[in-house]
Design a protein around this motif. Structure first.
Motif, PDB file in Angstrom:
ATOM      1  N   CYS A 187       0.802  -1.236   0.000  1.00 60.15           N
ATOM      2  CA  CYS A 187       0.000   0.000   0.000  1.00 60.15           C
ATOM      3  C   CYS A 187       0.831   1.281   0.000  1.00 60.15           C
ATOM      4  CB  CYS A 187      -0.945   0.007   1.200  1.00 60.15           C
ATOM      5  SG  CYS A 187      -0.128   0.309   2.783  1.00 60.15           S
ATOM      6  N   ALA A 223       1.177   3.137   2.353  1.00 65.12           N
ATOM      7  CA  ALA A 223       0.423   4.134   3.130  1.00 65.12           C
ATOM      8  C   ALA A 223       0.459   3.817   4.625  1.00 65.12           C
ATOM      9  CB  ALA A 223      -1.016   4.182   2.638  1.00 65.12           C
ATOM     10  N   GLY A 224       1.287   2.868   5.030  1.00 63.70           N
ATOM     11  CA  GLY A 224       1.389   2.539   6.456  1.00 63.70           C
ATOM     12  C   GLY A 224       0.236   1.699   6.957  1.00 63.70           C
ATOM     13  N   CYS A 273      -0.766  -1.721   5.513  1.00 69.38           N
ATOM     14  CA  CYS A 273      -0.919  -3.158   5.221  1.00 69.38           C
ATOM     15  C   CYS A 273       0.107  -4.058   5.906  1.00 69.38           C
ATOM     16  CB  CYS A 273      -0.872  -3.380   3.712  1.00 69.38           C
ATOM     17  SG  CYS A 273       0.778  -3.199   2.997  1.00 69.38           S
ATOM     18  N   CYS A 333       5.583  -4.217   4.321  1.00 70.29           N
ATOM     19  CA  CYS A 333       6.953  -3.699   4.177  1.00 70.29           C
ATOM     20  C   CYS A 333       7.722  -3.729   5.494  1.00 70.29           C
ATOM     21  CB  CYS A 333       6.890  -2.268   3.646  1.00 70.29           C
ATOM     22  SG  CYS A 333       6.092  -1.152   4.825  1.00 70.29           S
ATOM     23  N   CYS A 380       7.879   1.790   4.713  1.00 68.65           N
ATOM     24  CA  CYS A 380       7.319   2.845   3.855  1.00 68.65           C
ATOM     25  C   CYS A 380       7.015   4.114   4.632  1.00 68.65           C
ATOM     26  CB  CYS A 380       6.067   2.349   3.122  1.00 68.65           C
ATOM     27  SG  CYS A 380       4.608   2.193   4.168  1.00 68.65           S
TER      28      CYS A 380
HETATM   29  S1  FES Z   1       3.625  -0.870   2.072  1.00 73.08           S
HETATM   30 FE1  FES Z   1       1.794  -1.072   3.227  1.00 73.08          FE
HETATM   31  S2  FES Z   1       2.433  -0.520   5.217  1.00 73.08           S
HETATM   32 FE2  FES Z   1       4.167  -0.154   4.018  1.00 73.08          FE
END
Ligand code: FES
Ligand SMILES: Cc1cc2nc3c(=O)[nH]c(=O)nc-3n(C[C@H](O)[C@H](O)[C@H](O)COP(=O)(O)OP(=O)(O)OC[C@H]3O[C@@H](n4cnc5c(N)ncnc54)[C@H](O)[C@@H]3O)c2cc1C
Length: 310
Positions: free
Chosen positions: A34, A36-37, A39, A42, A72
């Motif tokens: 995502c 966006a923090g 999912c 990462c 991310c």
């Molecule tokens: S890529 Fe989704 S939380 Fe980092």
């Protein structure tokens, strides 16, 4: 100039650089989805040093104590010593029980974890098919059910969508930690619920409805599902649920009617809570009509199915 150390490898960064971008630019195979923090695909483990608060948002206390961060969301501020995530070592082992193609582009997946998991229905977790291929999916089952169930939209050319269809029952996979804010809260027992789903956004919302009934929810629940031309993939099960729970009203609607339906939304009371789930554009589209119908932003709880390119 801060340095990131992974075993024997040293990577130079500029202060403030994003950790995920820096690792990818240096050729490290760090999974992500995502950005966006949200999912937890990462994750990397920090072995020393302080971590910025934003990089641990949404992680559980055990993850935080063990030094996990969301790459991310993590700026590189000082020297870092990290270990990359390995689902076989750091995740929970599981076996695939079955995959069932409910419609042309919807797959119902059942998974048996090696040990029972604590989760709240509607939360999400990363399913790892190998050491690099993991994607977040919402949990569609309740904790007392024998297996974890997921509803997957199959994407053309989607890496996960392709690979899961080639797996067989008993194949080994790995699971991340369940997390996220999207679940039933027992304090909601007296509040009317408006559950609004598009596509496989139905996965967490039907679980939340079933959990609400299991916890003796005693206010009306309205469940809207806007589906594609293949129809509502869960229609039979939802109709059975509604038959057993007269407080549940179903609206199974073609997606082509979404805009018109949204103009007709009426709230059962000012204490109504709306839970919205589906593709990001759907979640965005639904917010304004809810607000116009008189629902304050704090009574709208949403989960957008962000993907690698949304
Ligand atoms: S890529 Fe989704 S939380 Fe980092
Ligand atoms: C918290 C969370 C929970 C989620 N829960 C679910 C769930 O329960 N069920 C579910 O089906 N999905 C869910 N998703 C979305 C799911 O993780 C992605 O759709 C998934 O990454 C697709 O993987 P893929 O490897 O098949 O496609 P990718 O290889 O990641 O993408 C391939 C192509 O498909 C397109 N694509 C992928 N996903 C989408 C999408 N959602 N919308 C439009 N285009 C897309 C991409 O833009 C790309 O062009 C969730 C996402 C998040 C963040």
């Amino acid at each position: 100039m801060p340095e990131i150390r992974i075993g024997d490898i040293a990577i130079q960064a500029m202060a403030g650089d994003n950790l995920l971008d820096t690792l990818l630019a240096a050729g490290q195979r760090v999974p992500w989805s995502c950005r966006a923090g949200h999912c937890q695909t990462c994750l990397v483990q920090t072995l020393d040093g302080a971590v910025p608060i934003n990089a641990v948002k949404g992680l559980n206390p055990e993850q935080r104590e063990s030094g996990w961060v969301l790459a991310c969301q993590c700026p590189v501020l000082e020297n870092m010593h990290i270990k990359l995530h390995d689902p076989a070592r750091d995740g929970l082992g599981a076996k695939l029980v079955s995959t069932h193609q409910a419609t042309e582009n919807t797959l119902i997946v059942r998974i048996k974890p090696d040990r029972p998991l604590r989760f709240k229905p509607g939360q999400h977790m990363v399913i790892w098919l190998d050491e690099a291929l993991g994607r977040p999916y919402s949990i569609a089952s309740l904790p007392d059910e024998a297996e974890l169930t997921f509803h997957l939209k199959l994407h053309r050319f989607g890496a996960f969508s392709d690979k899961i269809q080639s797996l067989k029952p008993e194949d080994r996979i790995y699971l991340g930690a369940p997390g996220g804010h999207f679940h039933y809260d027992p304090d909601w027992q007296d509040k009317p619920l408006l559950l609004l789903a598009a596509g496989t956004g139905l996965a967490p919302l039907q679980a939340i409805a079933r959990q609400a009934f299991a916890l003796n929810h005693h206010a009306p629940i309205q469940l809207y599902h806007w589906h594609d031309k293949h129809g509502c993939y869960l229609e039979g099960a939802l109709r059975d649920l509604a038959e057993n729970h007269p407080d549940l009203t179903l609206h199974l609607r073609p997606g082509t009617e979404l805009a018109a339906d949204l103009t007709q939304l009426r709230l059962a009371s000012r204490s109504t809570l709306a839970l919205v789930c589906g593709p990001p554009a759907f979640v965005e589209q639904v917010r304004k009509p809810l607000f116009m119908a008189g629902l304050p932003g704090r009574q709208i709880i949403d989960e957008a199915f962000l993907s690698r390119q949304t």
